[in-house]
Enzyme design. Structure first.
Site, PDB file in Angstrom:
ATOM      1  N   CYS A   2       0.830  -1.196   0.000  1.00 55.07           N
ATOM      2  CA  CYS A   2       0.000   0.000   0.000  1.00 55.07           C
ATOM      3  C   CYS A   2       0.873   1.258   0.000  1.00 55.07           C
ATOM      4  O   CYS A   2       1.866   1.336   0.711  1.00 55.07           O
ATOM      5  CB  CYS A   2      -0.955   0.068   1.173  1.00 55.07           C
ATOM      6  SG  CYS A   2      -2.175  -1.235   1.197  1.00 55.07           S
ATOM      7  N   ARG A  27       4.206  -0.441  -4.651  1.00 52.81           N
ATOM      8  CA  ARG A  27       3.893  -0.935  -3.304  1.00 52.81           C
ATOM      9  C   ARG A  27       2.594  -1.744  -3.255  1.00 52.81           C
ATOM     10  O   ARG A  27       2.277  -2.369  -2.236  1.00 52.81           O
ATOM     11  CB  ARG A  27       3.765   0.237  -2.321  1.00 52.81           C
ATOM     12  CG  ARG A  27       5.026   1.055  -2.187  1.00 52.81           C
ATOM     13  CD  ARG A  27       4.804   2.179  -1.217  1.00 52.81           C
ATOM     14  NE  ARG A  27       4.701   1.697   0.143  1.00 52.81           N
ATOM     15  CZ  ARG A  27       5.719   1.516   0.959  1.00 52.81           C
ATOM     16  NH1 ARG A  27       6.943   1.763   0.548  1.00 52.81           N
ATOM     17  NH2 ARG A  27       5.526   1.093   2.188  1.00 52.81           N
ATOM     18  N   TRP A  75      -2.616  -2.748  -1.736  1.00 52.02           N
ATOM     19  CA  TRP A  75      -2.261  -4.167  -1.840  1.00 52.02           C
ATOM     20  C   TRP A  75      -3.174  -4.868  -0.847  1.00 52.02           C
ATOM     21  O   TRP A  75      -3.019  -4.722   0.364  1.00 52.02           O
ATOM     22  CB  TRP A  75      -0.794  -4.375  -1.481  1.00 52.02           C
ATOM     23  CG  TRP A  75      -0.341  -5.785  -1.693  1.00 52.02           C
ATOM     24  CD1 TRP A  75       0.044  -6.350  -2.867  1.00 52.02           C
ATOM     25  CD2 TRP A  75      -0.221  -6.811  -0.698  1.00 52.02           C
ATOM     26  NE1 TRP A  75       0.390  -7.668  -2.667  1.00 52.02           N
ATOM     27  CE2 TRP A  75       0.242  -7.982  -1.346  1.00 52.02           C
ATOM     28  CE3 TRP A  75      -0.462  -6.871   0.683  1.00 52.02           C
ATOM     29  CZ2 TRP A  75       0.467  -9.175  -0.668  1.00 52.02           C
ATOM     30  CZ3 TRP A  75      -0.234  -8.059   1.349  1.00 52.02           C
ATOM     31  CH2 TRP A  75       0.228  -9.201   0.669  1.00 52.02           C
ATOM     32  N   ASN A  99      -1.891   2.087   5.490  1.00 51.15           N
ATOM     33  CA  ASN A  99      -0.966   1.018   5.094  1.00 51.15           C
ATOM     34  C   ASN A  99      -0.662   0.212   6.346  1.00 51.15           C
ATOM     35  O   ASN A  99      -0.301   0.781   7.365  1.00 51.15           O
ATOM     36  CB  ASN A  99       0.323   1.635   4.524  1.00 51.15           C
ATOM     37  CG  ASN A  99       1.413   0.602   4.313  1.00 51.15           C
ATOM     38  OD1 ASN A  99       1.135  -0.577   4.095  1.00 51.15           O
ATOM     39  ND2 ASN A  99       2.657   1.041   4.382  1.00 51.15           N
ATOM     40  N   GLY A 100      -0.796  -1.119   6.264  1.00 46.10           N
ATOM     41  CA  GLY A 100      -0.494  -1.950   7.434  1.00 46.10           C
ATOM     42  C   GLY A 100      -1.686  -2.793   7.805  1.00 46.10           C
ATOM     43  O   GLY A 100      -2.600  -3.002   6.992  1.00 46.10           O
ATOM     44  N   GLU A 482      16.892 -18.968  -6.231  1.00 43.76           N
ATOM     45  CA  GLU A 482      16.547 -17.594  -6.584  1.00 43.76           C
ATOM     46  C   GLU A 482      16.046 -17.515  -8.030  1.00 43.76           C
ATOM     47  O   GLU A 482      15.065 -16.823  -8.318  1.00 43.76           O
ATOM     48  CB  GLU A 482      17.767 -16.689  -6.359  1.00 43.76           C
ATOM     49  CG  GLU A 482      17.638 -15.266  -6.862  1.00 43.76           C
ATOM     50  CD  GLU A 482      16.468 -14.491  -6.276  1.00 43.76           C
ATOM     51  OE1 GLU A 482      15.833 -14.963  -5.320  1.00 43.76           O
ATOM     52  OE2 GLU A 482      16.159 -13.415  -6.812  1.00 43.76           O
ATOM     53  N   LYS A 486      12.427 -16.040  -9.197  1.00 46.42           N
ATOM     54  CA  LYS A 486      12.310 -14.932 -10.155  1.00 46.42           C
ATOM     55  C   LYS A 486      11.358 -15.309 -11.274  1.00 46.42           C
ATOM     56  O   LYS A 486      10.506 -14.536 -11.670  1.00 46.42           O
ATOM     57  CB  LYS A 486      13.708 -14.643 -10.695  1.00 46.42           C
ATOM     58  CG  LYS A 486      14.107 -13.242 -10.924  1.00 46.42           C
ATOM     59  CD  LYS A 486      14.454 -12.358  -9.787  1.00 46.42           C
ATOM     60  CE  LYS A 486      13.562 -12.387  -8.596  1.00 46.42           C
ATOM     61  NZ  LYS A 486      14.092 -11.716  -7.437  1.00 46.42           N
ATOM     62  N   GLU A 489       7.579 -15.549 -10.031  1.00 43.05           N
ATOM     63  CA  GLU A 489       6.901 -14.325  -9.614  1.00 43.05           C
ATOM     64  C   GLU A 489       6.549 -13.405 -10.771  1.00 43.05           C
ATOM     65  O   GLU A 489       5.557 -12.696 -10.694  1.00 43.05           O
ATOM     66  CB  GLU A 489       7.685 -13.577  -8.524  1.00 43.05           C
ATOM     67  CG  GLU A 489       8.972 -12.927  -8.955  1.00 43.05           C
ATOM     68  CD  GLU A 489       9.588 -12.079  -7.833  1.00 43.05           C
ATOM     69  OE1 GLU A 489      10.821 -12.108  -7.712  1.00 43.05           O
ATOM     70  OE2 GLU A 489       8.850 -11.399  -7.097  1.00 43.05           O
ATOM     71  N   HIS A 505      14.353 -38.492  -5.653  1.00 47.49           N
ATOM     72  CA  HIS A 505      13.689 -38.953  -4.426  1.00 47.49           C
ATOM     73  C   HIS A 505      12.211 -38.556  -4.394  1.00 47.49           C
ATOM     74  O   HIS A 505      11.637 -38.403  -3.324  1.00 47.49           O
ATOM     75  CB  HIS A 505      14.431 -38.417  -3.203  1.00 47.49           C
ATOM     76  CG  HIS A 505      15.818 -38.973  -3.094  1.00 47.49           C
ATOM     77  ND1 HIS A 505      16.071 -40.279  -2.738  1.00 47.49           N
ATOM     78  CD2 HIS A 505      17.015 -38.417  -3.359  1.00 47.49           C
ATOM     79  CE1 HIS A 505      17.370 -40.499  -2.768  1.00 47.49           C
ATOM     80  NE2 HIS A 505      17.976 -39.378  -3.149  1.00 47.49           N
ATOM     81  N   LYS A 614       6.122  -4.435  -3.346  1.00 49.82           N
ATOM     82  CA  LYS A 614       7.566  -4.348  -3.162  1.00 49.82           C
ATOM     83  C   LYS A 614       7.998  -4.446  -1.705  1.00 49.82           C
ATOM     84  O   LYS A 614       8.906  -5.175  -1.366  1.00 49.82           O
ATOM     85  CB  LYS A 614       8.040  -3.030  -3.770  1.00 49.82           C
ATOM     86  CG  LYS A 614       9.537  -2.835  -3.758  1.00 49.82           C
ATOM     87  CD  LYS A 614      10.182  -3.627  -4.855  1.00 49.82           C
ATOM     88  CE  LYS A 614      11.688  -3.593  -4.801  1.00 49.82           C
ATOM     89  NZ  LYS A 614      12.254  -4.715  -5.537  1.00 49.82           N
TER      90      LYS A 614
HETATM   91  C1  F6R Z   1      11.435 -11.144  -4.863  1.00 49.72           C
HETATM   92  C2  F6R Z   1      11.444 -10.115  -3.837  1.00 49.72           C
HETATM   93  C3  F6R Z   1      11.040 -10.506  -2.475  1.00 49.72           C
HETATM   94  C4  F6R Z   1      11.856  -9.726  -1.431  1.00 49.72           C
HETATM   95  C5  F6R Z   1      11.322 -10.005  -0.024  1.00 49.72           C
HETATM   96  C6  F6R Z   1      12.151  -9.320   1.044  1.00 49.72           C
HETATM   97  O1  F6R Z   1      11.904 -10.644  -6.087  1.00 49.72           O
HETATM   98  O2  F6R Z   1      11.750  -8.989  -4.088  1.00 49.72           O
HETATM   99  O3  F6R Z   1      11.144 -11.873  -2.277  1.00 49.72           O
HETATM  100  O4  F6R Z   1      13.190 -10.112  -1.533  1.00 49.72           O
HETATM  101  O5  F6R Z   1      10.008  -9.549   0.061  1.00 49.72           O
HETATM  102  O6  F6R Z   1      12.141  -7.946   0.890  1.00 49.72           O
HETATM  103  P1  F6R Z   1      13.236  -7.033   1.554  1.00 49.72           P
HETATM  104  O7  F6R Z   1      14.547  -7.376   0.912  1.00 49.72           O
HETATM  105  O8  F6R Z   1      12.804  -5.638   1.260  1.00 49.72           O
HETATM  106  O9  F6R Z   1      13.254  -7.353   3.018  1.00 49.72           O
END
Ligand code: F6R
Length: 619
Positions: A2, A27, A75, A99-100, A482, A486, A489, A505, A614
């Site tokens: 948000c 956000r 969000w 937000n929250g 990772e 990527k 998502e 397994h 984000k």
């Molecule tokens: C994936 C991504 C998330 C963040 C996670 C932690 O591309 O960006 O998995 O890595 O939400 O966020 P931070 O690093 O801001 O604590």
């Protein structure tokens, strides 16, 4: 998680709010809305589910002339994305953006219903709104209404509030979730982060826990929960506006991947000369080296995956054992932590709720906390005992790329410095690692980014599929974890990462004709083993995409879809073979580009994938 924006000044607020929301859309972006005070001081609101463009459409050409208002991009947490659940939420007297999470919303809602309030949405925000409304009717003063409401609300929240008839007044409340206040030439702002107003001003301050700001065109007054006035130091934002623009790239994600060489070099240089005792105090470090204390790394998502690479090199270079945990699990697992341990928190945003909670928990137990953060002044940055900065600059694309690469630099540097302090790495090797990170690695990553077309051809194989697997051994296993995140998502392809030897397994039952499997092979020591696992996959019809270091022999029958990465590491007089230690950087960039192109080919919204946000400020 948000985005909140607010403006009060001599200019017209609507366009400023919409521009701010545009910058905050990363956000959360499932609905948006704005509220303003009209010429009679009445509250007006327009909101819409869907992207910001739909809100603009609803508002039409003739934007309101008002000079005081608040806006929100959502969000969803409580209630689906819909017009009813979109913010702002309003009564005749008050309009609120939030937000929250209000954790005690249910009991408060029952209490308010008992007092005659009705509810139109499923949100916890509407509960906060009606609570403020109730106190405002009683106390007739915005500040005391907000203070009274704040004392009843539990959880983590930031609020932006306007009151009917209080022209020019904008209120901001911070409990847990971030909020900043900024000073422009023609008015003042509140926002969830500084990018929202960087085109107007770089002068700002952050609200601290429990603070309320009353923002007017000519000034700002900040008070704490008890009504005591607080003085604030005004800061200058260090980011330029260009960071929040695409700079000719079609997407922020691609731009940010291409920024990696510079970021890796900048971050490495910033760390090279930093003595280890400025990072971890000697007495604690000594205990770690003697195995009296432990290192734990706690983070979420991509940041946690950077922590896995950190574990690998801390163990390889320094021979200290390291545990890595998801912050969301760690905080509720009654973790065993003692004074003398080190807890490393990794976070791009520095605001992630679970990571922050883990930090606070460790501090309560007297554990030394070291933060690796990309946002100076963020909660994790401020609260940790020591904080190291990744110099990635603002990351706008929701999928983290350049911040991850910068986190890897810090993990390598930390591992090398601890190893040196423990006498397990020579000075020569430590210097070579630091130099390699600032010189060799950036050039190698630049080389990978320039081979965009080759990676796009690999992405064409993936883009047609609904499922994919990623496999690797040793360090490659952490890289594919990772790479798989990527891909899923941003392309919505279901994807799982496995240690290559683990596939047989159970998971191998899912490999059928044409199932794509991405294998990463950069670790020479286990390359033959991974190749055997690849053969097991191809024997069952699986379609391989292999990303491998160029000094590893791949059998000709498997080399149709191989992306070769130049082997880079440390040559010369080292105590061990460190010849390929930097390949993970190149492999990480290749995997990011693979996900990027797959997403583009599938027509997905690369920078704003569905359901994501984000900065995750709720647990
Ligand atoms: C994936 C991504 C998330 C963040 C996670 C932690 O591309 O960006 O998995 O890595 O939400 O966020 P931070 O690093 O801001 O604590």
């Amino acid at each position: 998680m948000c985005g909140i924006i607010g403006y009060t000044g001599s200019g017209s607020c609507a366009e400023k709010l919409l521009r701010g929301l545009d910058r905050l859309e990363y956000r959360g972006y499932d609905s948006s809305g704005i509220s303003w005070l009209d010429e009679k001081g009445k509250i007006k609101t327009v909101k819409s589910s869907g992207r910001l463009s739909l809100l603009r459409e609803k508002l039409g050409e003739a934007l309101p002339k008002s000079s005081c208002g608040i806006g929100h991009t959502r969000w969803a947490t409580h209630g689906a994305p819909s017009d009813e659940n979109a913010h702002p939420h309003c009564t005749d007297n008050v309009s609120v953006v939030h937000n929250g999470i209000i954790e005690n919303y249910f009991s408060l809602k029952e209490e308010l219903i008992g007092k005659g309030y009705t509810f139109d949405s499923e949100t916890d925000t509407e509960v906060a709104l009606k609570l403020i409304d109730m106190y405002y009717k009683k106390e007739k003063d915005p500040l005391s209404a907000l203070t009274s409401a704040m004392s009843r609300l539990k959880g983590s929240f930031a609020l932006g509030v306007i009151f009917r008839g209080r022209e020019g007044e904008l209120y901001a409340v911070r409990v847990g979730s971030p909020l900043v206040v900024a000073f422009g030439d023609d008015g003042n702002y509140i926002a969830s982060d500084i990018h929202a107003f960087l085109d107007k001003t770089d002068k700002y301050f952050r609200l601290e826990e429990g603070e309320i700001a009353c923002v007017c065109p000519r000034g700002v007054r900040v008070t704490d929960r008890d009504g005591r006035e607080r003085s604030k130091e005004i800061l200058t934002a260090e980011f330029s506006l260009s960071a929040a623009e695409k700079g000719g790239y079609p997407h922020f994600m691609l731009k940010e991947i291409h920024e990696e060489p510079r970021i890796i070099s900048d971050t490495a240089r910033s760390m090279a000369e930093l003595p280890i005792d400025k990072i971890i105090p000697w007495d604690i470090l000594d205990g770690i080296i003697k195995e009296e204390g432990n290192i734990r790394i706690v983070a979420c998502g991509t940041a946690m995956h950077a922590g896995l690479i950190g574990k690998y090199y801390l163990e390889k270079f320094a021979r200290v054992s390291v545990e890595v945990s998801y912050a969301s699990e760690f905080r509720y697992s009654d973790p065993i932590m003692h004074q003398g341990d080190v807890l490393i928190l990794i976070s791009q945003s520095g605001e992630t709720a679970d990571t922050l909670a883990a930090l606070r928990m460790a501090k309560e137990r007297g554990v030394f906390t070291l933060a690796v953060v990309n946002a100076v002044g963020s909660a994790i940055w401020r609260e940790a005992d020591r904080s190291l900065l990744t110099l990635a600059g603002p990351e706008i694309a929701v999928a983290s790329t350049k911040a991850y690469s910068a986190q890897l630099v810090l993990m390598y540097t930390l591992a090398a410095k601890i190893a040196r302090a423990a006498g397990r790495l020579s000075e020569e090797a430590e210097t070579a690692i630091c130099r390699g990170l600032s010189d060799t690695v950036p050039k190698a990553v630049e080389g990978i980014a320039a081979r965009d077309r080759e990676i796009k051809r690999l992405a064409e194989i993936l883009s047609e599929q609904d499922n994919a697997f990623f496999i690797g051994r040793g360090i490659d296993r952490y890289l594919v974890t990772e790479g798989s995140l990527k891909l899923k998502e941003i392309s919505y392809i279901h994807s799982e990462a496995y240690p290559a030897g683990e596939l047989k397994h159970g998971t191998i039952s899912l490999i059928t004709e044409g199932t794509p499997v991405v294998a990463v092979i950069t670790d020479k020591n286990v390359a033959d083993k991974t190749i055997s696992n690849i053969k097991e996959v191809t024997a069952r019809g699986g379609e391989m995409i292999i990303i491998s270091s160029d000094d590893i022999d791949i059998p000709p029958e498997l080399s149709k879809t191989v992306f070769r990465i130049p082997s880079i590491g440390i040559k010369g007089n080292c105590e061990k073979d460190y010849s390929g230690i930097f390949i993970p950087f190149s492999a990480a960039t290749a995997l990011q580009l693979l996900a990027y192109h797959t997403s583009v080919l599938r027509g997905c919204d690369v920078d704003r994938p569905r359901n994501l946000a984000k900065s995750v400020t709720v647990e």
